[in-house]
Scaffold this motif. Structure first.
Motif, PDB file in Angstrom:
ATOM      1  N   UNK A  66     -41.261  11.600 -23.285  1.00  0.00           N
ATOM      2  CA  UNK A  66     -39.965  10.924 -23.398  1.00  0.00           C
ATOM      3  C   UNK A  66     -39.153  11.072 -24.675  1.00  0.00           C
ATOM      4  N   UNK A  67     -37.979  10.849 -24.635  1.00  0.00           N
ATOM      5  CA  UNK A  67     -37.123  11.258 -25.929  1.00  0.00           C
ATOM      6  C   UNK A  67     -36.668  12.577 -25.947  1.00  0.00           C
ATOM      7  N   UNK A  68     -36.789  13.448 -25.408  1.00  0.00           N
ATOM      8  CA  UNK A  68     -36.492  14.811 -25.149  1.00  0.00           C
ATOM      9  C   UNK A  68     -35.031  15.012 -24.928  1.00  0.00           C
ATOM     10  N   UNK A  69     -34.283  15.881 -25.525  1.00  0.00           N
ATOM     11  CA  UNK A  69     -32.880  15.947 -25.067  1.00  0.00           C
ATOM     12  C   UNK A  69     -32.654  17.620 -24.991  1.00  0.00           C
ATOM     13  N   UNK A  70     -31.475  17.873 -24.051  1.00  0.00           N
ATOM     14  CA  UNK A  70     -31.443  19.355 -23.813  1.00  0.00           C
ATOM     15  C   UNK A  70     -29.744  19.793 -23.952  1.00  0.00           C
ATOM     16  N   UNK A  71     -29.362  20.890 -24.254  1.00  0.00           N
ATOM     17  CA  UNK A  71     -28.048  21.192 -24.426  1.00  0.00           C
ATOM     18  C   UNK A  71     -27.961  22.792 -23.999  1.00  0.00           C
ATOM     19  N   UNK A  72     -26.582  23.077 -23.851  1.00  0.00           N
ATOM     20  CA  UNK A  72     -26.357  24.392 -23.467  1.00  0.00           C
ATOM     21  C   UNK A  72     -25.614  24.961 -24.746  1.00  0.00           C
ATOM     22  N   UNK A  73     -26.121  26.291 -25.133  1.00  0.00           N
ATOM     23  CA  UNK A  73     -25.548  26.891 -26.217  1.00  0.00           C
ATOM     24  C   UNK A  73     -24.992  28.118 -25.886  1.00  0.00           C
ATOM     25  N   UNK A  74     -23.782  28.476 -26.342  1.00  0.00           N
ATOM     26  CA  UNK A  74     -23.213  29.984 -26.062  1.00  0.00           C
ATOM     27  C   UNK A  74     -22.133  30.124 -26.875  1.00  0.00           C
ATOM     28  N   UNK A  75     -22.973  31.244 -27.782  1.00  0.00           N
ATOM     29  CA  UNK A  75     -22.178  31.713 -29.040  1.00  0.00           C
ATOM     30  C   UNK A  75     -22.051  30.357 -30.228  1.00  0.00           C
ATOM     31  N   UNK A  76     -20.652  30.034 -30.397  1.00  0.00           N
ATOM     32  CA  UNK A  76     -20.429  28.984 -31.226  1.00  0.00           C
ATOM     33  C   UNK A  76     -20.181  27.582 -30.570  1.00  0.00           C
ATOM     34  N   UNK A  77     -20.165  27.783 -29.223  1.00  0.00           N
ATOM     35  CA  UNK A  77     -20.036  26.417 -28.407  1.00  0.00           C
ATOM     36  C   UNK A  77     -21.328  25.777 -28.012  1.00  0.00           C
ATOM     37  N   UNK A  78     -21.361  24.446 -28.193  1.00  0.00           N
ATOM     38  CA  UNK A  78     -22.503  23.669 -27.783  1.00  0.00           C
ATOM     39  C   UNK A  78     -22.159  22.597 -26.805  1.00  0.00           C
ATOM     40  N   UNK A  79     -22.680  22.437 -25.701  1.00  0.00           N
ATOM     41  CA  UNK A  79     -22.472  21.128 -24.981  1.00  0.00           C
ATOM     42  C   UNK A  79     -23.082  19.925 -25.414  1.00  0.00           C
ATOM     43  N   UNK A  80     -22.645  18.884 -24.882  1.00  0.00           N
ATOM     44  CA  UNK A  80     -23.166  17.688 -25.339  1.00  0.00           C
ATOM     45  C   UNK A  80     -24.687  17.351 -25.058  1.00  0.00           C
ATOM     46  N   UNK A  81     -25.317  16.664 -25.543  1.00  0.00           N
ATOM     47  CA  UNK A  81     -27.064  16.475 -25.224  1.00  0.00           C
ATOM     48  C   UNK A  81     -26.855  15.691 -24.342  1.00  0.00           C
ATOM     49  N   UNK A  82     -27.968  15.851 -23.540  1.00  0.00           N
ATOM     50  CA  UNK A  82     -28.286  15.003 -22.218  1.00  0.00           C
ATOM     51  C   UNK A  82     -29.910  14.756 -22.139  1.00  0.00           C
ATOM     52  N   UNK A  83     -30.058  13.707 -22.059  1.00  0.00           N
ATOM     53  CA  UNK A  83     -31.461  13.081 -22.128  1.00  0.00           C
ATOM     54  C   UNK A  83     -32.479  13.634 -20.938  1.00  0.00           C
ATOM     55  N   UNK A  84     -33.712  14.010 -21.187  1.00  0.00           N
ATOM     56  CA  UNK A  84     -34.646  14.624 -20.261  1.00  0.00           C
ATOM     57  C   UNK A  84     -35.223  13.333 -19.651  1.00  0.00           C
ATOM     58  N   UNK A  85     -35.124  13.115 -18.191  1.00  0.00           N
ATOM     59  CA  UNK A  85     -35.747  11.869 -17.597  1.00  0.00           C
ATOM     60  C   UNK A  85     -36.958  12.400 -16.892  1.00  0.00           C
ATOM     61  N   UNK A  86     -36.825  13.570 -16.282  1.00  0.00           N
ATOM     62  CA  UNK A  86     -38.119  13.925 -15.552  1.00  0.00           C
ATOM     63  C   UNK A  86     -38.501  15.493 -15.906  1.00  0.00           C
ATOM     64  N   UNK A  87     -39.471  16.028 -15.374  1.00  0.00           N
ATOM     65  CA  UNK A  87     -40.089  17.197 -15.663  1.00  0.00           C
ATOM     66  C   UNK A  87     -41.045  17.189 -16.883  1.00  0.00           C
ATOM     67  N   UNK A  88     -42.059  18.146 -16.604  1.00  0.00           N
ATOM     68  CA  UNK A  88     -42.814  18.634 -17.976  1.00  0.00           C
ATOM     69  C   UNK A  88     -42.527  19.747 -18.431  1.00  0.00           C
ATOM     70  N   UNK A  89     -42.753  19.851 -19.733  1.00  0.00           N
ATOM     71  CA  UNK A  89     -42.390  21.100 -20.454  1.00  0.00           C
ATOM     72  C   UNK A  89     -43.363  22.306 -20.004  1.00  0.00           C
ATOM     73  N   UNK A  90     -42.824  23.496 -19.517  1.00  0.00           N
ATOM     74  CA  UNK A  90     -43.424  24.650 -19.173  1.00  0.00           C
ATOM     75  C   UNK A  90     -44.076  25.562 -20.050  1.00  0.00           C
TER      76      UNK A  90
END
Length: 374
Positions: free
Chosen positions: A61-85
């Motif tokens: 829990x408590x993990x966040x993810x976002x998309x980064x393309x060049x100098x642009x970054x999306x808003x962070x979104x909390x991860x509610x499911x899945x296990x790190x692969x």
């Protein structure tokens, strides 16, 4: 081991002249859809509580993810499911998550390896087989819905094994949708067909090796024998050894194409002519011929059976002979009786023959590393 278990189950059925079916289940993004709350509840039921439970909770829990393309970054979104692969822990957590699927059906045989789920069932009557499987699959699908796992019906396949006396008319159905009936399917990296002939897998491997030989042929002018041997062990040998104890024990005319391409590889390594004999090349390179690879890997499985290192479900297939009247017969397994040739090619049968023919010195090796060396 999962492939060995599956093939043993299928050939047992065919040997008893029964009907058998395999359902190869495809889960949509299995590792990414694991619900954290459900997983933590299951971990607690399995006894992982207190500090260990809190540690795993903080890991998930408590993990966040976002998309980064060049100098642009999306808003962070909390991860509610899945296990790190890509970690050792990921598959283990998935196994804990899916482990209680074995309690769903009391009649189906489930064989799992990480997110690869496979179901087998056999019956004396074809109609009863289809009706039972369809009924039990409803329970499996309900369990998946409760555990928030998504079943990909379009990629889930069914395969009927053996020689059916009439055309298949009754389909395997999941949620009212008939699933595709196939004659061959990839199962844990091995292509299995409804005759258990291994011909599709051998053709697949030959194609892969032929591409690798093209690479060897192009670079042989620039590399010495040692470098070419290293490339062979990297590009060719893994195809010849992966689960070879399962599919390699079959008719010689089925595996002959692999013998041919292996010899071609040795000629490339030693920069020899097309018609040159390869026996001396195998000796010089200290490499095993294909049939020797089959026997070698099969005997390793039997050594594990002899030292009781196999999983319990496979260990029961190997029984040591109790009464031995001479030293030569020490450590021999009982040879199972079989009706079909296909069953005779299984590790539980042909492996026993190989093991019983080994010397006493090999059987008495104290560890598997010494056994492999000798």
């Amino acid at each position: 081991m999962a492939i060995i278990e599956a093939v043993e189950e299928i050939t047992d059925t065919l040997d008893k002249n029964k009907y058998a079916v395999g359902i190869f289940v495809d889960l949509k993004k299995a590792f990414d859809t694991i619900n954290h709350s459900i997983l933590l509840d299951k971990l607690e039921r399995y006894g992982i509580r207190g500090k260990a439970g809190n540690w795993l909770k903080s890991y998930l829990t408590g993990r966040e993810q976002y998309v980064s393309i060049g100098h642009y970054h999306s808003e962070k979104l909390g991860i509610t499911c899945g296990v790190p692969q890509g970690s050792v822990l990921g598959p283990k957590l998935f196994n804990v998550y899916i482990n209680d699927i074995f309690d769903v059906s009391q009649v189906l045989k489930l064989i799992l390896f990480a997110d690869d789920t496979n179901i087998f069932f056999s019956s004396d009557d074809y109609t009863d087989l289809v009706m039972t499987v369809n009924r039990e699959l409803k329970l499996i699908k309900k369990w998946m819905d409760i555990n928030k796992l998504s079943l990909n019906i379009n990629k889930t396949k069914a395969m009927f094994f053996g020689n059916l006396k009439y055309n298949i008319e009754l389909p395997i159905i999941i949620e009212g949708v008939p699933i595709d009936n196939v004659s061959e399917n990839k199962f844990l990296g091995v292509i299995i067909d409804n005759k258990i002939s291994w011909k599709p897998h051998v053709r697949h491997i030959k194609t892969k090796i032929s591409r690798s030989l093209a690479v060897l042929n192009k670079v042989k002018q620039f590399l010495d024998k040692d470098a070419l041997r290293t490339l062979y062990c990297t590009l060719v040998l893994p195809y010849l050894t992966y689960c070879v104890e399962v599919w390699g024990n079959t008719y010689k005319n089925t595996t002959n194409p692999l013998v041919t391409v292996q010899k071609r590889a040795l000629r490339i390594i030693h920069k020899a002519g097309y018609l040159d004999h390869t026996h001396k090349f195998f000796l010089q390179a200290k490499l095993l011929k294909f049939q020797d690879l089959v026997n070698y890997n099969t005997s390793i499985i039997l050594y594990k059976a002899f030292t009781k290192l196999l999983p319990a479900n496979l260990q029961t297939r190997f029984e040591i002979r109790e009464k031995v009247y001479n030293v030569r017969g020490f450590g021999e397994f009982k040879l199972p009786r079989t009706r079909t040739t296909r069953k005779g090619f299984c590790v539980s049968v042909c492996g026993v023959k190989i093991w019983n023919s080994l010397s006493l010195q090999l059987k008495q090796c104290k560890n598997i590393h010494r056994f492999k060396f000798l």
